[in-house]
Design a protein around this motif. Structure first.
Motif, PDB file in Angstrom:
ATOM      1  N   GLN A 175       6.694  17.665 -15.808  1.00 38.95           N
ATOM      2  CA  GLN A 175       6.606  16.582 -14.824  1.00 38.95           C
ATOM      3  C   GLN A 175       7.893  15.763 -14.742  1.00 38.95           C
ATOM      4  O   GLN A 175       8.525  15.468 -15.751  1.00 38.95           O
ATOM      5  N   VAL A 176       8.226  15.403 -13.504  1.00 48.89           N
ATOM      6  CA  VAL A 176       9.356  14.521 -13.228  1.00 48.89           C
ATOM      7  C   VAL A 176       8.828  13.352 -12.404  1.00 48.89           C
ATOM      8  O   VAL A 176       8.252  13.556 -11.337  1.00 48.89           O
ATOM      9  N   VAL A 177       9.006  12.133 -12.921  1.00 42.45           N
ATOM     10  CA  VAL A 177       8.522  10.936 -12.226  1.00 42.45           C
ATOM     11  C   VAL A 177       9.692  10.277 -11.502  1.00 42.45           C
ATOM     12  O   VAL A 177      10.728   9.988 -12.112  1.00 42.45           O
ATOM     13  N   VAL A 178       9.510  10.029 -10.206  1.00 49.51           N
ATOM     14  CA  VAL A 178      10.581   9.463  -9.372  1.00 49.51           C
ATOM     15  C   VAL A 178      10.125   8.136  -8.779  1.00 49.51           C
ATOM     16  O   VAL A 178       9.014   8.028  -8.246  1.00 49.51           O
ATOM     17  N   GLU A 179      10.981   7.137  -8.875  1.00 42.47           N
ATOM     18  CA  GLU A 179      10.747   5.858  -8.200  1.00 42.47           C
ATOM     19  C   GLU A 179      11.365   5.933  -6.814  1.00 42.47           C
ATOM     20  O   GLU A 179      12.550   6.269  -6.666  1.00 42.47           O
ATOM     21  N   LEU A 180      10.584   5.628  -5.785  1.00 42.00           N
ATOM     22  CA  LEU A 180      11.062   5.719  -4.412  1.00 42.00           C
ATOM     23  C   LEU A 180      11.709   4.411  -3.975  1.00 42.00           C
ATOM     24  O   LEU A 180      11.212   3.326  -4.300  1.00 42.00           O
ATOM     25  N   PHE A 181      12.790   4.513  -3.226  1.00 36.42           N
ATOM     26  CA  PHE A 181      13.500   3.327  -2.742  1.00 36.42           C
ATOM     27  C   PHE A 181      12.872   2.869  -1.428  1.00 36.42           C
ATOM     28  O   PHE A 181      13.408   3.112  -0.342  1.00 36.42           O
ATOM     29  N   LYS A 182      11.723   2.197  -1.504  1.00 35.55           N
ATOM     30  CA  LYS A 182      11.001   1.774  -0.298  1.00 35.55           C
ATOM     31  C   LYS A 182      11.788   0.776   0.542  1.00 35.55           C
ATOM     32  O   LYS A 182      11.685   0.770   1.769  1.00 35.55           O
ATOM     33  N   ASP A 183      12.568  -0.078  -0.103  1.00 38.09           N
ATOM     34  CA  ASP A 183      13.327  -1.098   0.622  1.00 38.09           C
ATOM     35  C   ASP A 183      14.662  -0.561   1.120  1.00 38.09           C
ATOM     36  O   ASP A 183      15.093  -0.872   2.224  1.00 38.09           O
ATOM     37  N   GLY A 184      15.325   0.250   0.302  1.00 34.02           N
ATOM     38  CA  GLY A 184      16.643   0.750   0.660  1.00 34.02           C
ATOM     39  C   GLY A 184      16.626   1.880   1.672  1.00 34.02           C
ATOM     40  O   GLY A 184      17.538   1.985   2.496  1.00 34.02           O
ATOM     41  N   SER A 185      15.608   2.749   1.617  1.00 33.86           N
ATOM     42  CA  SER A 185      15.531   3.899   2.530  1.00 33.86           C
ATOM     43  C   SER A 185      14.112   4.029   3.082  1.00 33.86           C
ATOM     44  O   SER A 185      13.440   5.040   2.840  1.00 33.86           O
ATOM     45  N   PRO A 186      13.627   3.023   3.815  1.00 32.64           N
ATOM     46  CA  PRO A 186      12.220   3.021   4.248  1.00 32.64           C
ATOM     47  C   PRO A 186      11.833   4.181   5.150  1.00 32.64           C
ATOM     48  O   PRO A 186      10.758   4.759   5.006  1.00 32.64           O
ATOM     49  N   GLN A 187      12.698   4.570   6.095  1.00 32.19           N
ATOM     50  CA  GLN A 187      12.358   5.631   7.034  1.00 32.19           C
ATOM     51  C   GLN A 187      12.261   6.984   6.330  1.00 32.19           C
ATOM     52  O   GLN A 187      11.337   7.769   6.588  1.00 32.19           O
ATOM     53  N   ILE A 188      13.207   7.244   5.432  1.00 36.66           N
ATOM     54  CA  ILE A 188      13.182   8.520   4.701  1.00 36.66           C
ATOM     55  C   ILE A 188      11.977   8.566   3.782  1.00 36.66           C
ATOM     56  O   ILE A 188      11.302   9.593   3.666  1.00 36.66           O
ATOM     57  N   VAL A 189      11.704   7.446   3.116  1.00 41.98           N
ATOM     58  CA  VAL A 189      10.552   7.386   2.213  1.00 41.98           C
ATOM     59  C   VAL A 189       9.263   7.613   2.987  1.00 41.98           C
ATOM     60  O   VAL A 189       8.376   8.343   2.528  1.00 41.98           O
ATOM     61  N   ASP A 194       0.806  -1.218   0.000  1.00 38.79           N
ATOM     62  CA  ASP A 194       0.000   0.000   0.000  1.00 38.79           C
ATOM     63  C   ASP A 194       0.840   1.269   0.000  1.00 38.79           C
ATOM     64  O   ASP A 194       0.336   2.348  -0.330  1.00 38.79           O
ATOM     65  N   ILE A 195       2.113   1.167   0.387  1.00 39.18           N
ATOM     66  CA  ILE A 195       2.972   2.349   0.401  1.00 39.18           C
ATOM     67  C   ILE A 195       3.255   2.773  -1.035  1.00 39.18           C
ATOM     68  O   ILE A 195       3.692   1.965  -1.852  1.00 39.18           O
ATOM     69  N   PRO A 196       3.020   4.036  -1.376  1.00 42.13           N
ATOM     70  CA  PRO A 196       3.295   4.499  -2.747  1.00 42.13           C
ATOM     71  C   PRO A 196       4.748   4.252  -3.130  1.00 42.13           C
ATOM     72  O   PRO A 196       5.659   4.448  -2.333  1.00 42.13           O
ATOM     73  N   GLY A 197       4.953   3.814  -4.350  1.00 42.29           N
ATOM     74  CA  GLY A 197       6.303   3.539  -4.821  1.00 42.29           C
ATOM     75  C   GLY A 197       6.825   4.586  -5.775  1.00 42.29           C
ATOM     76  O   GLY A 197       7.995   4.553  -6.160  1.00 42.29           O
ATOM     77  N   PHE A 198       5.967   5.545  -6.150  1.00 38.55           N
ATOM     78  CA  PHE A 198       6.360   6.564  -7.112  1.00 38.55           C
ATOM     79  C   PHE A 198       5.783   7.918  -6.710  1.00 38.55           C
ATOM     80  O   PHE A 198       4.758   7.987  -6.035  1.00 38.55           O
ATOM     81  N   VAL A 199       6.449   8.970  -7.132  1.00 37.01           N
ATOM     82  CA  VAL A 199       5.945  10.325  -6.916  1.00 37.01           C
ATOM     83  C   VAL A 199       6.133  11.120  -8.208  1.00 37.01           C
ATOM     84  O   VAL A 199       7.162  11.001  -8.871  1.00 37.01           O
ATOM     85  N   ILE A 200       5.127  11.883  -8.564  1.00 35.39           N
ATOM     86  CA  ILE A 200       5.186  12.752  -9.744  1.00 35.39           C
ATOM     87  C   ILE A 200       5.352  14.188  -9.254  1.00 35.39           C
ATOM     88  O   ILE A 200       4.505  14.704  -8.530  1.00 35.39           O
ATOM     89  N   LEU A 201       6.454  14.810  -9.630  1.00 30.44           N
ATOM     90  CA  LEU A 201       6.717  16.197  -9.273  1.00 30.44           C
ATOM     91  C   LEU A 201       6.312  17.091 -10.445  1.00 30.44           C
ATOM     92  O   LEU A 201       6.902  16.996 -11.524  1.00 30.44           O
ATOM     93  N   ASP A 202       5.313  17.900 -10.241  1.00 28.41           N
ATOM     94  CA  ASP A 202       4.942  18.892 -11.256  1.00 28.41           C
ATOM     95  C   ASP A 202       5.789  20.132 -11.016  1.00 28.41           C
ATOM     96  O   ASP A 202       5.593  20.859 -10.030  1.00 28.41           O
ATOM     97  N   THR A 203       6.747  20.378 -11.911  1.00 31.72           N
ATOM     98  CA  THR A 203       7.656  21.509 -11.746  1.00 31.72           C
ATOM     99  C   THR A 203       7.318  22.625 -12.735  1.00 31.72           C
ATOM    100  O   THR A 203       6.428  22.478 -13.576  1.00 31.72           O
ATOM    101  N   SER A 204       8.048  23.705 -12.614  1.00 35.85           N
ATOM    102  CA  SER A 204       7.839  24.856 -13.508  1.00 35.85           C
ATOM    103  C   SER A 204       8.161  24.514 -14.955  1.00 35.85           C
ATOM    104  O   SER A 204       7.715  25.215 -15.871  1.00 35.85           O
ATOM    105  N   LYS A 205       8.909  23.441 -15.187  1.00 42.14           N
ATOM    106  CA  LYS A 205       9.286  23.040 -16.542  1.00 42.14           C
ATOM    107  C   LYS A 205       8.575  21.784 -17.029  1.00 42.14           C
ATOM    108  O   LYS A 205       8.719  21.395 -18.183  1.00 42.14           O
TER     109      LYS A 205
END
Length: 232
Positions: free
Chosen positions: A88-102, A75-86
């Protein structure tokens, strides 16, 4: 016909008598032993069955717990879409490698923390920084690191188009960094928790904006909105 002597008749009579009676004590003793054996057997079967049931219940609890953990992890989101001034930037989150930061990043996304966050520093062939205006340090530090970038080792610990945050930033703040080139010397200061998988061209467009002598964009540049996704 020969006569049988009385003594012989007595011996013959004793041989024809039936078996001797079993005493009442022997019967009671045997009955008690049989009853004890039956009781022990019944008790063993009962506890054996109960033990198997408990093991089955424990395994079921473990399976349910593991299923819950896997479900929660899914259920934890694995991706985030950043809508920037230029764009969209799609980022894959490292749920396993950096769980606390994510987890912290996702929580802040849900609270709208990153909406309207400006990019305060843009250093070409180095990094894009959003958040606290101080960044990794004074503007002079950013400048020196940007100039020394070409002299860094060829086996980087951080690749280009990685998303990270500062290790030394205030707990109440959460800075964002998008590397635009391999940055091995930032390993002690950056915690990488994601990777750009779509929109690298958008990152490069941001990288090309005009900046002043302190690497601050001359025109407003930043994150307009964020969208969390479990899958793409």
């Amino acid at each position: 016909m020969a006569r049988i002597k009385p003594q012989a008749l007595l011996i013959q009579s004793k041989k024809k008598k039936g078996p001797s009676r079993i005493s009442a004590t022997t019967i009671v003793l045997c009955t008690s032993i049989v009853a004890l054996i039956i009781l022990l057997f019944t008790t063993y079967r009962h506890w054996s069955r109960r033990s198997r049931d408990q093991i089955g219940t424990t395994q079921s609890v473990f399976e349910d717990t593991n299923a819950f953990i896997d479900s929660k992890k899914y259920d934890i989101p694995g991706f985030v879409i950043l809508d920037t001034s230029k764009g969209q930037v799609v980022v894959e989150l490292f749920k396993d490698g950096s769980p606390q930061i994510v987890d912290k990043f996702i929580d802040l996304c849900q609270k709208g923390y990153f909406k309207g966050m400006p990019f305060n520093h843009v250093i070409k062939n180095f990094v894009i920084h959003g958040g606290n205006s101080e960044g990794l340090g004074a503007a002079e530090e950013w400048t020196s690191k940007g100039k020394l970038h070409d002299q860094l080792a060829t086996s980087p610990k951080h690749e280009a188009f990685m998303l990270g945050t500062s290790k030394t930033s205030d707990r109440k703040l959460f800075e964002l960094y998008i590397t635009t080139a391999p940055i091995p010397d930032l390993n002690d200061k950056l915690l990488v928790f994601g990777r750009v998988i779509k929109g690298e061209d958008v990152v490069q467009e941001i990288e090309e904006v005009d900046t002043d002598e302190h690497y601050q964009p001359k025109s407003p540049m930043g994150i307009i909105d964020v969208t969390l996704k479990r899958e793409l």
